[in-house]
Design an enzyme around this catalytic site. Sequence first.
Site, short mmCIF file in Angstrom:
data_model
loop_
_atom_site.label_atom_id
_atom_site.label_comp_id
_atom_site.label_asym_id
_atom_site.label_seq_id
_atom_site.Cartn_x
_atom_site.Cartn_y
_atom_site.Cartn_z
CD GLU A 81 -3.12 26.69 23.20
OE1 GLU A 81 -3.84 26.00 22.68
OE2 GLU A 81 -2.08 26.05 23.00
CB THR B 84 4.06 26.79 20.26
OG1 THR B 84 2.64 26.59 20.81
CG2 THR B 84 5.09 26.02 20.84
#
Length: 575
Positions: free
Chosen positions: A395, A375
């Site tokens: 992710e 992220t």
Amino acid sequence: MARRFLILLLALLPAPALAKGGIVSAADPRAAAAGAEILRAGGSAADAAIATMLALNVVEPQSAGIGGGAFIVFHEAKTKRIVTIDGREAAPAAADMRWFFGPDGQPLPKGQAIPGGRSVGVPGTLRAMAMAHRRFGKLPWARLFQPAIRLAQGFDVSPRLNRSLTQQANLLRDNAWVHGVFYQPDGTPKPVGTRIVNADFAATLRRVAAQGADSFYVGPQAQRIAATVNGATRNPSKMTPGDLASYDAKERTPVCQTYRAYRVCGIAPPSSGVVAVLLILKQLERFDLKALGKDSPTAWHLIAESERLAYADRDMFVGDPDFVSVPVAGLLDPAYLARRSALIAPDRTMAEVRAGEPAGAPPRVRAEPQEVHGTTSLAAADRQGNVATVTTTIESPFGSGLTVDGFFLNNELTDFDLAPVKDGYLVANRVEGGKRPRSSMAPLIAYGPDGQVRVAIGAAGGSTIIAQVAKALIGTLDWGLSVQDAIALPLIYAPGKTAVLEAGTPLEAMAPALKALGETVQVAPLGLKMNGIERVNGTWAGGADPRSEGVVLGEDGKPLGAFSRVRLNPKGPQE
């Protein structure tokens, strides 16, 4: 002598960097420069955020990009409205509760579920960008792509990218394109400073810039994405081009709550982040954190206890509200929060932590958090005082390990609970076709007593995001720190019984005092990354995590340190 030394010291300190206009904080200086360029061209905060996101896709491909998803929070200065956009990835229609089951009929271990096609959700980032641009953009869509296109034609490997390529070699082992672009012939990552050319992604950016976001979701691009995930060597999927064509970003009603004299607003479920941050803050509101201060073990103990309660509730109750009933109102009800807060004591640690019983909650069971550290986040403000804060992700580092046309595809579906049933109950965050997995991302804006934006902030780092954002808000709103110093504060992360103290920080030295309060502690490094901006006395200041490669730039492209300010121009740019 002392006076001459003081004069010399002051002369050596960097002068505050002042500039009129907007500000950008991002996790990479080249991405922040892209946003600043758009602000100089007369773009809005939304325009700058989009350009920054696209540039991050190029220089930080391990963290985010158009193959993933995003949450966008936007404050419109003229109307004082806050708008939140959900660009979270979605499961293909064919997904069901057994999506991540192996041949033995049992859920796969997460490490085995990540690589390949089955973990890939329908990307949402471009749809979210397009919605934000339609609502709040000023410059033409294609103009926002120009900085990223230039970067894709040649950028240097950063230390963080090099480390990620080293650490994720196994995930990327079968990807010939990745090895051709990012690795040397001997299989080692290209060294820091090596010039990378991502010609495939430059072509993708040019196409989307010219044809719009629809060109990503309909036609040859969508067909290539579906073919890639369905033909993956590991964990092939069942995604169809129709899954992409039917995807839409969604405007969600913001979640808002007061904290002392402030009003904090941000993204609603399917993100659990802002709800959990608000739970932490409200459960702490009855304690005088200001008097305790940042150097008090008691203060950090109280924060850890509140985190435990908040994580228990978010794990139990939060999922995609289009599929499950999420009791947001019950969780944020003052009477419920008072009952939860009463469980916290300054002189001892709770023997057991369970989820509560908020109004409107169906019977469920707590599931284990599934997120890993990936992220990226950013924040931007323009000359008119509009503010955007964004958290965006694929992710895990490099997502699923799959690529299409120069960008990585996410592994966001492993944010679902891979086992759909626990103790006889269906879990809220189970896999279902079209559903969006729960997230910890927490982009939010805190408003001061005057109704003006006080802080806009977000973080990266999986489920630590919640603890990071709560800590930074306590730092600014309770302890009076600059947003830079609040971001730099150490982290205590307590999603369960054990409180993890960030290694190499003052919290490590507090371990004996915390143990004396009953805390079970572990000292460990934590993968943290935050970005934020703040408004103080009519000026913008910014913060970027010293643990990251992030920076804060003024609209003129000049770096802004912790003590720098960007003077707001209330009249905005000249027409």
